[in-house]
Scaffold this active site. Structure first.
Site, PDB file in Angstrom:
ATOM      1  N   GLY A  33       0.841  -1.200   0.000  1.00  0.00           N
ATOM      2  CA  GLY A  33       0.000   0.000   0.000  1.00  0.00           C
ATOM      3  C   GLY A  33       0.878   1.252   0.000  1.00  0.00           C
ATOM      4  O   GLY A  33       0.700   2.155  -0.820  1.00  0.00           O
ATOM      5  N   HIS A  34       1.863   1.285   0.919  1.00  0.00           N
ATOM      6  CA  HIS A  34       2.802   2.416   0.950  1.00  0.00           C
ATOM      7  C   HIS A  34       3.541   2.521  -0.392  1.00  0.00           C
ATOM      8  O   HIS A  34       3.736   3.611  -0.926  1.00  0.00           O
ATOM      9  CB  HIS A  34       3.851   2.221   2.045  1.00  0.00           C
ATOM     10  CG  HIS A  34       3.313   2.180   3.437  1.00  0.00           C
ATOM     11  ND1 HIS A  34       3.339   1.044   4.209  1.00  0.00           N
ATOM     12  CD2 HIS A  34       2.759   3.147   4.216  1.00  0.00           C
ATOM     13  CE1 HIS A  34       2.829   1.303   5.401  1.00  0.00           C
ATOM     14  NE2 HIS A  34       2.461   2.571   5.433  1.00  0.00           N
ATOM     15  N   GLN A 145      -6.375   6.443   0.145  1.00  0.00           N
ATOM     16  CA  GLN A 145      -7.819   6.506   0.349  1.00  0.00           C
ATOM     17  C   GLN A 145      -8.239   5.603   1.514  1.00  0.00           C
ATOM     18  O   GLN A 145      -9.297   5.778   2.109  1.00  0.00           O
ATOM     19  CB  GLN A 145      -8.519   6.087  -0.948  1.00  0.00           C
ATOM     20  CG  GLN A 145     -10.013   6.183  -0.937  1.00  0.00           C
ATOM     21  CD  GLN A 145     -10.507   7.574  -0.606  1.00  0.00           C
ATOM     22  OE1 GLN A 145     -10.034   8.567  -1.178  1.00  0.00           O
ATOM     23  NE2 GLN A 145     -11.443   7.661   0.319  1.00  0.00           N
ATOM     24  N   LYS A 146      -7.382   4.650   1.851  1.00  0.00           N
ATOM     25  CA  LYS A 146      -7.648   3.746   2.982  1.00  0.00           C
ATOM     26  C   LYS A 146      -7.973   4.542   4.256  1.00  0.00           C
ATOM     27  O   LYS A 146      -8.813   4.148   5.045  1.00  0.00           O
ATOM     28  CB  LYS A 146      -6.414   2.863   3.198  1.00  0.00           C
ATOM     29  CG  LYS A 146      -6.182   2.414   4.607  1.00  0.00           C
ATOM     30  CD  LYS A 146      -6.299   0.948   4.722  1.00  0.00           C
ATOM     31  CE  LYS A 146      -6.359   0.416   6.120  1.00  0.00           C
ATOM     32  NZ  LYS A 146      -5.587   1.085   7.124  1.00  0.00           N
ATOM     33  N   ASP A 147      -7.264   5.659   4.455  1.00  0.00           N
ATOM     34  CA  ASP A 147      -7.526   6.517   5.607  1.00  0.00           C
ATOM     35  C   ASP A 147      -8.309   7.734   5.104  1.00  0.00           C
ATOM     36  O   ASP A 147      -7.784   8.845   5.003  1.00  0.00           O
ATOM     37  CB  ASP A 147      -6.206   6.923   6.258  1.00  0.00           C
ATOM     38  CG  ASP A 147      -5.446   5.701   6.754  1.00  0.00           C
ATOM     39  OD1 ASP A 147      -5.823   5.160   7.796  1.00  0.00           O
ATOM     40  OD2 ASP A 147      -4.511   5.247   6.059  1.00  0.00           O
ATOM     41  N   SER A 182      -2.288  -3.131   5.705  1.00  0.00           N
ATOM     42  CA  SER A 182      -2.048  -2.234   6.831  1.00  0.00           C
ATOM     43  C   SER A 182      -0.884  -2.780   7.639  1.00  0.00           C
ATOM     44  O   SER A 182      -0.734  -4.003   7.772  1.00  0.00           O
ATOM     45  CB  SER A 182      -3.304  -2.174   7.714  1.00  0.00           C
ATOM     46  OG  SER A 182      -2.979  -1.606   8.967  1.00  0.00           O
TER      47      SER A 182
HETATM   48  P1  AMP Z   1       0.622   4.768   7.628  1.00  0.00           P
HETATM   49  O1  AMP Z   1       2.055   4.308   7.598  1.00  0.00           O
HETATM   50  O2  AMP Z   1      -0.333   3.694   8.021  1.00  0.00           O
HETATM   51  O3  AMP Z   1       0.437   6.068   8.384  1.00  0.00           O
HETATM   52  O4  AMP Z   1       0.241   5.099   6.125  1.00  0.00           O
HETATM   53  C1  AMP Z   1       0.986   6.002   5.353  1.00  0.00           C
HETATM   54  C2  AMP Z   1       0.217   6.318   4.094  1.00  0.00           C
HETATM   55  O5  AMP Z   1      -0.020   5.115   3.364  1.00  0.00           O
HETATM   56  C3  AMP Z   1      -1.159   6.935   4.377  1.00  0.00           C
HETATM   57  O6  AMP Z   1      -1.424   7.947   3.416  1.00  0.00           O
HETATM   58  C4  AMP Z   1      -2.083   5.753   4.203  1.00  0.00           C
HETATM   59  O7  AMP Z   1      -3.402   6.115   3.840  1.00  0.00           O
HETATM   60  C5  AMP Z   1      -1.398   5.002   3.090  1.00  0.00           C
HETATM   61  N1  AMP Z   1      -1.812   3.594   3.094  1.00  0.00           N
HETATM   62  C6  AMP Z   1      -1.835   2.747   4.147  1.00  0.00           C
HETATM   63  N2  AMP Z   1      -2.330   1.553   3.796  1.00  0.00           N
HETATM   64  C7  AMP Z   1      -2.658   1.654   2.478  1.00  0.00           C
HETATM   65  C8  AMP Z   1      -3.245   0.759   1.533  1.00  0.00           C
HETATM   66  N3  AMP Z   1      -3.600  -0.490   1.862  1.00  0.00           N
HETATM   67  N4  AMP Z   1      -3.434   1.198   0.255  1.00  0.00           N
HETATM   68  C9  AMP Z   1      -3.084   2.468  -0.090  1.00  0.00           C
HETATM   69  N5  AMP Z   1      -2.530   3.358   0.765  1.00  0.00           N
HETATM   70  C10 AMP Z   1      -2.325   2.958   2.033  1.00  0.00           C
END
Ligand code: AMP
Length: 278
Positions: A33-34, A145-147, A182
């Site tokens: 995702g990242h 978009q996940k968040d 995630s």
């Molecule tokens: P985080 O490390 O969880 O704070 O996420 C960092 C970025 O990656 C944020 O903009 C999240 O929305 C995005 N993100 C997390 N999981 C996914 C996913 N499964 N698909 C797309 N983007 C994601």
């Protein structure tokens, strides 16, 4: 690829990068995702900066800050392979100097949904994103978009405060059974991991009911809840059909909506969402 920690180091290294500059803020423990955000940034920008910072101010006192997964060595290797130009890994001391007392708050948009169940969460998010933007000075910033509510709050903040970057929304990356990727998924036992597929099944069930002509917000929420209730390891915190712009809960007829949910599977709190309508 350069790796920096302090703000002066970041400013120096950032100054040498050609524009347009793309920025991907993360909390690390990177997954596909990242990387989808990083790849989109790479495809649209001359240089890409990724930050890795588990931001303490967006975690409540009863939340999983202490157990949030981390593997900086692996994250750096993965980002090296993606040909990222610069990684910024600040420490809490870098981000929150002694005596810190300045906050950025987006009001209405952050009250419902995640905001209701995680008081103070979005104040931490928008404050840290404002600090990251201020330091990195990106042309484009990539969010998942996940968040969905985080994305909405960041967009609002950028508009309201006249910040520089264009905010780019990226689609949610999913595992084969639909579970949104995630960093928190690593906390699921094998049995919980199997159960976690129910979130996407519940969102899909409501989408199907909608496609079949159902427009009542209540019925759409019920369809999600009923699917979730079939899974004994899942505990619903909320299911929602909200206005996609204001995030206010919808009653009556739904034309366009954001379907979203927060569900505990064991101790792990999972969120997911999809859009409904055109
Ligand atoms: P985080 O490390 O969880 O704070 O996420 C960092 C970025 O990656 C944020 O903009 C999240 O929305 C995005 N993100 C997390 N999981 C996914 C996913 N499964 N698909 C797309 N983007 C994601």
């Amino acid at each position: 690829m350069k790796v920096v920690h302090s703000l002066p180091e970041l400013r120096l290294a950032r100054g040498e990068l050609p524009g347009p500059l793309g920025f991907v803020p993360t909390m690390g423990y990177l997954h596909e995702g990242h990387l989808s955000l990083v790849r989109q940034a790479k495809s649209e920008c001359a240089s890409v900066v990724v930050s890795i910072f588990v931001n303490p101010t967006q975690f409540g006192s009863n939340e999983d800050l202490a157990s949030y997964p981390a593997d900086l060595g692996r994250d750096q290797a993965v980002l090296e392979r993606e040909a990222v130009d610069l990684i910024w890994i600040p420490t809490p001391e870098h981000m929150y100097p002694e005596g810190f007392q300045t906050w950025v708050t987006v009001e209405e948009l952050t009250r419902p949904l995640e905001g209701e169940h995680r008081p103070g969460h979005f104040r931490g998010v928008t404050t840290v994103v404002a600090k990251l933007f201020n330091a990195v000075q990106p042309d484009r910033a990539y969010f998942g978009q996940k968040d969905a509510q985080q994305l909405a709050a960041v967009r609002r903040m950028v508009q309201d405060l006249g910040f520089r970057p264009q905010v780019v929304a990226c689609p949610t990356m999913r595992e084969a059974d639909g579970l949104a990727m995630s960093s928190r998924n690593v906390g699921l036992s094998p049995e919980e991991r199997r159960a976690a597929g129910v979130l996407y099944r519940a969102l899909s069930a409501a989408q199907q009911v909608y496609a079949g002509g159902e427009r009542r917000a209540d019925a759409l929420r019920r369809s999600m809840a009923e699917t979730l209730q079939v899974e004994p390891l899942a505990r619903i915190q909320y299911v929602s059909v909200a206005d996609p712009e204001t995030l206010a809960e919808l009653e009556g007829e739904v034309r366009r909506g954001l379907l979203s949910m927060a569900v505990f599977v064991g101790k792990t709190r999972l969120i997911d969402n999809v859009f409904l309508g055109d």
